[in-house]
Write a protein that holds these residues in place. Structure first.
Motif, short mmCIF file in Angstrom:
data_model
loop_
_atom_site.label_atom_id
_atom_site.label_comp_id
_atom_site.label_asym_id
_atom_site.label_seq_id
_atom_site.Cartn_x
_atom_site.Cartn_y
_atom_site.Cartn_z
N PRO A 28 1.09 -1.32 -0.12
CA PRO A 28 0.28 -0.09 0.02
C PRO A 28 1.00 1.80 -0.15
O PRO A 28 0.96 1.75 0.51
N ALA A 29 1.71 1.31 -1.06
CA ALA A 29 2.84 2.86 -0.98
C ALA A 29 1.57 4.23 -1.17
O ALA A 29 0.52 3.73 -2.39
N ASP A 30 2.01 4.37 -0.45
CA ASP A 30 0.95 6.53 -0.84
C ASP A 30 1.83 7.46 -0.72
O ASP A 30 2.66 7.23 -1.69
N THR A 31 2.03 8.42 -0.29
CA THR A 31 2.61 9.26 -0.52
C THR A 31 4.16 9.57 -1.07
O THR A 31 4.86 8.84 -0.31
N ALA A 32 5.01 9.93 -1.95
CA ALA A 32 6.13 10.17 -2.00
C ALA A 32 6.70 11.43 -1.94
O ALA A 32 5.97 12.54 -2.15
N ILE A 33 7.59 11.46 -1.53
CA ILE A 33 8.12 13.33 -1.38
C ILE A 33 9.88 12.80 -1.44
O ILE A 33 10.36 12.19 -1.13
N SER A 34 10.38 14.23 -2.34
CA SER A 34 11.47 14.29 -2.19
C SER A 34 12.98 15.00 -0.27
O SER A 34 11.93 15.36 -0.15
N GLU A 35 13.71 14.03 -0.45
CA GLU A 35 14.35 14.37 1.72
C GLU A 35 14.84 15.18 0.92
O GLU A 35 15.73 15.58 0.06
N ALA A 36 15.56 16.07 2.33
CA ALA A 36 16.70 16.52 2.68
C ALA A 36 18.68 15.96 1.75
O ALA A 36 19.19 17.00 1.48
N GLY A 37 18.72 14.64 2.14
CA GLY A 37 19.98 14.03 1.32
C GLY A 37 19.69 13.86 -0.53
O GLY A 37 18.84 14.23 -0.90
N LEU A 38 20.88 13.93 -0.36
CA LEU A 38 21.22 13.30 -2.15
C LEU A 38 20.48 12.44 -2.86
O LEU A 38 21.05 11.48 -1.99
N GLY A 39 19.20 12.79 -3.88
CA GLY A 39 19.20 11.66 -4.24
C GLY A 39 18.17 11.28 -3.23
O GLY A 39 18.45 9.90 -3.40
N GLN A 40 17.48 11.78 -2.31
CA GLN A 40 17.26 11.30 -1.22
C GLN A 40 15.15 11.03 -1.22
O GLN A 40 14.54 12.74 -1.53
N PHE A 41 15.12 10.30 -1.02
CA PHE A 41 13.12 9.97 -1.32
C PHE A 41 13.11 9.17 -0.11
O PHE A 41 12.95 8.70 0.98
N GLU A 42 10.48 9.95 0.04
CA GLU A 42 10.63 8.86 0.92
C GLU A 42 9.02 8.15 0.90
O GLU A 42 8.38 9.34 -0.34
#
Length: 444
Positions: A190-204
C-alpha cells in the motif's frame, strides 16, 4: 494459494524466501511445476540460515551450526501467498515463508515469529495495533569510485544538491517512480505519498496504515526488496543504509501506531489533542526500552553515523507533541486518529524486529501503567537528556545487559542476534570505510 500460478502460466520459476535477522531474504529457487509440494509440505533448510551475518556467513560460535549438527527447520508459506517479482526480467513469483520446528512449533529465532509473539500478547488483551511506516531511501550511482546522485533520465544532468519536498526531484526520476507504484500495486503493497528528502537523491514513501502489524512488516520488507531490485533495472542503485553521505542526513524508518480495543475504539483517544493516560503509558514503555533497544533500531556500524545531533535523527530519549526533534512525537490532527510516532529507527532495520521492539515496549508500558516524564518543548538537541548509545559496541552491551529486552524477545532470538552483531563488529573493524559502505549499500 496455488491458483496464482494457474492464473499466471508464464511464471516458470518461484523463489521461496524468509527474512533472516538482518532482513536479508534467504531461500531457494524452485521450478514452478514443483510449487504444489512447497505449498503443501513446506521446504527445509538449516535453522542457522536465519542467523547468518551480513556477508551470509555462519556465526562462528553459534550452537545452531556444528554443535547441533546444523539441523533443519521446516519453512511454510505465510498468509501472503505468491507475489510477482517485477524487478526480474523473467516472470517469477515470490512465496514468503517462515520457519518452524519439525513438531510444528514456531522457531523463536525467526524475526517474523518475534513480531507474531508480541501481537499474540496484544490479542490476549483484546487489543489490535494499527501501524504505518515511512521508508526513506537513496537513489545512488555506485558505478564509480565515489557514490553520486544518478544522472537524471530526463535532463541528463546530475544535480548535487538537497531537494527537500521538490517536485522537480520527483519528476527527474518519474519513470522509476511510475514503475515502482505499478509494482507496488501488483504486489499489493500500500504505497502512498512520495516526497523528496534532504539528502542527495533521497526520497521517502509512506505505506498506508492498517490493523495487521504482521502484514505491515511484510509490506516494509517486500518494499525494500522491490525498491533495490527495481532501481538496478533502471541503471542505478537504491539503498536503505542509514548514512551513505557524511554531509547529509541519513535515512530513517519512522513508525506510527495506535491501538484498537475489541469494539474498534482507539484506546489513546480521550477526545482531546493530548491523548489519555493509556497513550502516556505506551509512550513511557517506549522511552523505558529505547536505550536498550538501540541494537534493533540501529543494527549496523553505519547506523550510528546517522544518530548524531542536528542531523534530523533523534539522539536524546524524549517525547513531545508535534516536535520532530524528539524521539517520540505525538502528531497533531483529529483526536480520533491519536497516535504515537516512533522516530528512532534507521532505514537499515529489519522491519519485523523493529515493530516487535516498538509494540512490545508500548505494551509493557500499558501493562505497567508507567507515566512518562513531562513532554519536552523546543530543540531536543539542546536539552540535557538521557541519550541513545552512540556507537555499535555500546548498543550491543546495552541489549545484552537489559532486563527489558527479555520481556519482548525470546531468549534464542536475543542470543542469536548478539552472536551475529558481535561477529559483524569484529570483521567490520578489519575493513576500510569504502569497503564497509560497499557491504551495506546493497544489503541493508
Amino acid at each position: 494459494m496455488i491458483d496464482y500460478l494457474r492464473r499466471n502460466p508464464q511464471v516458470r520459476t518461484i523463489r521461496v524466501a524468509a527474512s533472516d535477522l538482518n532482513g536479508q531474504p534467504r531461500g531457494k529457487r524452485v521450478p514452478s511445476r514443483f510449487a504444489d509440494k512447497v505449498v503443501e509440505d513446506g521446504t527445509r533448510f538449516p535453522l542457522s540460515v536465519l542467523n547468518l551475518d551480513i556477508w551470509g556467513e555462519d556465526i562462528d560460535d553459534s550452537p545452531l551450526v556444528f554443535e547441533s549438527g546444523d539441523r533443519d527447520g521446516v519453512l511454510r508459506p505465510t498468509e501472503r501467498g505468491f507475489l510477482p517479482m517485477p524487478w526480474l526480467e523473467a516472470p517469477t513469483a515470490l512465496l514468503p515463508i517462515w520457519m518452524f520446528h519439525e513438531d510444528g512449533r514456531p522457531y523463536d529465532g525467526d524475526p517474523r515469529h518475534a513480531l507474531r509473539a508480541v501481537l499474540d500478547r496484544y490479542r490476549a488483551r483484546g487489543l489490535t495495533p494499527v501501524v504505518a511506516v515511512e521508508l526513506e531511501f537513496f537513489l545512488i550511482d555506485d558505478s564509480g569510485r565515489n557514490l553520486e546522485v544518478p544522472v537524471s533520465p530526463r535532463s541528463g544532468k546530475r544535480r548535487k544538491a538537497a531537494e527537500t519536498m521538490s517536485i522537480r526531484a520527483l519528476d527527474q526520476f518519474d519513470l522509476f517512480f511510475t514503475d515502482l507504484y505499478d509494482a507496488c500495486e501488483a504486489m499489493d503493497i500500500p504505497a502512498d505519498t512520495a516526497i523528496s528528502e534532504a539528502g542527495l537523491g533521497q526520497f521517502e514513501i509512506n505505506l498506508m496504515h492498517g490493523d495487521d502489524a504482521l502484514r505491515a512488516a511484510d509490506d516494509a520488507w517486500l518494499f525494500k526488496l522491490l525498491v533495490k531490485g527495481l532501481a538496478r533495472r533502471h541503471g542505478f542503485a537504491a539503498s536503505f543504509m542509514a548514512k551513505p553521505y557524511e554531509d547529509y542526513a541519513g535515512s530513517g524508518m519512522h513508525t506510527h501506531f495506535s491501538v484498537l480495543d475489541a469494539e474498534g475504539n482507539n484506546i489513546f483517544d480521550d477526545g482531546t489533542q493530548r491523548g489519555n493516560a493509556t497513550m502516556r503509558h505506551a509512550v513511557a514503555g517506549c522511552l523505558d526500552a529505547m536505550h536498550d533497544s538501540a541494537l534493533i533500531f540501529a543494527p549496523h556500524l553505519n547506523s550510528y553515523d546517522r544518530l548524531v545531533p542536528g542531523a534530523h535523527a533523534p539522539t536524546g530519549i524524549s517525547w513531545a507533541y508535534e516536535n520532530r526533534t524528539a524521539a517520540i512525537r505525538i502528531p497533531s490532527g483529529s483526536h480520533k486518529a491519536r497516535r504515537i510516532e516512533h522516530r528512532v529507527s534507521g532505514g537499515d532495520v529489519n522491519p519485523y524486529l523493529m515493530l516487535a521492539a516498538i509494540l512490545g515496549a508500548a505494551l509493557n508500558g500499558i501493562e505497567d501503567a508507567h507515566e512518562p516524564p513531562e513532554p519536552i518543548t523546543g530543540n531536543a538537541y539542546a536539552l540535557d537528556l538521557r541519550h541513545m548509545p552512540s556507537d555499535w559496541g555500546s548498543a550491543i552491551e546495552a541489549f545484552e545487559a537489559s532486563s527489558t529486552i527479555p520481556r519482548i524477545f525470546a531468549p534464542e532470538l536475543i542470543r542469536n542476534l548478539l552472536l551475529t552483531k558481535k561477529q559483524e563488529r569484529h570483521y567490520m573493524a578489519e575493513l576500510e570505510p569504502a569497503e564497509q559502505v560497499t557491504i551495506y549499500l546493497d544489503t541493508v
